[in-house]
Design an enzyme around this catalytic site. Structure first.
Site, mmCIF file in Angstrom:
data_model
loop_
_atom_site.group_PDB
_atom_site.id
_atom_site.type_symbol
_atom_site.label_atom_id
_atom_site.label_comp_id
_atom_site.label_asym_id
_atom_site.label_seq_id
_atom_site.Cartn_x
_atom_site.Cartn_y
_atom_site.Cartn_z
ATOM 1 N N SER B 55 2.893 8.696 -2.685
ATOM 2 C CA SER B 55 3.053 7.645 -1.680
ATOM 3 C C SER B 55 1.839 7.660 -0.779
ATOM 4 O O SER B 55 1.317 8.734 -0.462
ATOM 5 C CB SER B 55 4.307 7.880 -0.821
ATOM 6 O OG SER B 55 5.462 7.387 -1.449
ATOM 7 N N GLU B 62 -7.149 -4.946 9.818
ATOM 8 C CA GLU B 62 -6.503 -6.228 9.534
ATOM 9 C C GLU B 62 -5.076 -6.042 9.022
ATOM 10 O O GLU B 62 -4.504 -6.944 8.437
ATOM 11 C CB GLU B 62 -7.332 -6.997 8.500
ATOM 12 C CG GLU B 62 -8.781 -7.228 8.904
ATOM 13 C CD GLU B 62 -9.694 -6.015 8.641
ATOM 14 O OE1 GLU B 62 -9.207 -5.013 8.087
ATOM 15 O OE2 GLU B 62 -10.881 -6.076 9.003
ATOM 16 N N SER B 63 -4.458 -4.897 9.200
ATOM 17 C CA SER B 63 -3.050 -4.557 8.900
ATOM 18 C C SER B 63 -2.931 -3.314 8.011
ATOM 19 O O SER B 63 -3.295 -2.242 8.437
ATOM 20 C CB SER B 63 -2.244 -5.745 8.399
ATOM 21 O OG SER B 63 -2.148 -6.728 9.424
ATOM 22 N N HIS B 68 3.529 3.154 -3.635
ATOM 23 C CA HIS B 68 4.498 4.176 -4.029
ATOM 24 C C HIS B 68 4.548 4.162 -5.551
ATOM 25 O O HIS B 68 4.720 3.091 -6.139
ATOM 26 C CB HIS B 68 5.888 3.888 -3.448
ATOM 27 C CG HIS B 68 5.858 3.697 -1.968
ATOM 28 N ND1 HIS B 68 5.641 4.747 -1.098
ATOM 29 C CD2 HIS B 68 5.961 2.597 -1.199
ATOM 30 C CE1 HIS B 68 5.631 4.296 0.146
ATOM 31 N NE2 HIS B 68 5.815 2.998 0.116
ATOM 32 N N CYS B 83 -4.308 -9.723 8.012
ATOM 33 C CA CYS B 83 -4.336 -10.846 8.945
ATOM 34 C C CYS B 83 -5.784 -11.277 9.126
ATOM 35 O O CYS B 83 -6.709 -10.535 8.802
ATOM 36 C CB CYS B 83 -3.692 -10.472 10.273
ATOM 37 S SG CYS B 83 -4.473 -9.094 11.109
#
Lengths: 119, 119
Positions: B55, B62-63, B68, B83
């Protein structure tokens, strides 16, 4: 048969703007949400942006939680992705909605991955 | 008018199992995917599970990107949340699909957040 992962997409509108811009507040509530849901926290990464906004993720043994906030719009996008049956992602969602004093939450659940048999 | 965030949900079936279980390989390719898309990497958190699976998340300015893996099913769930208009999340998706030698990728795009005017 269950999907491998359960993914909640939270659209959190009409939140408390101060909370959305406070990295410590966001971090504490994200970790609290993970623990309340029954998850095991493995790591985290949070960042504060200028002039405003916070992004953060909590990696859990059962997948992850993420959040991105736009205080200027009183809005946050949060994701709660869990696998297995020991974690209840709805509890994590409730913790975040209450902490952010969100007046207009919208929640979408997406099943992720192949279907596998469960005991 | 644009949404605040663009969120790609990648269902990556029929991947190379060895790659899915190699934490260094996964980390390098997640960071490479972020950079290739034009993102600025802010932090990361990756974990290897026993007996198998990885994971990890990469927080970007930008986010975020997350992954996983379930090597036993040759499957990975990846998310690319961006974004702004300077990042192209499809490029990150292509990097991951190629790196994991995924023969059966499925991509869903979700618009996140309120609509805002763009210049």
């Amino acid at each position: 048969m269950n999907a491998l992962g359960k993914h909640l997409l939270l659209e959190l509108r009409d939140c408390n703007k101060e909370g959305l811009d406070d990295i410590d507040f966001i971090r504490i509530n994200m970790v609290t949400a993970a623990i309340a849901a029954g998850a095991t926290v493995m790591g985290e990464s949070f960042h504060k942006f200028s002039p405003q906004g916070v992004s953060g993720v909590v990696v859990i043994a059962e997948s992850h939680l993420s959040v991105h906030t736009w205080p200027e719009y009183a809005y946050a996008a949060a994701d709660i992705f869990t696998c297995g049956t020991s974690v209840n992602p709805r509890i994590a969602a409730d913790v975040l909605i209450e902490a952010l004093r969100c007046k207009s939450p919208n929640l979408t659940e997406v099943q992720r991955g192949i279907l596998v048999a469960v005991a």
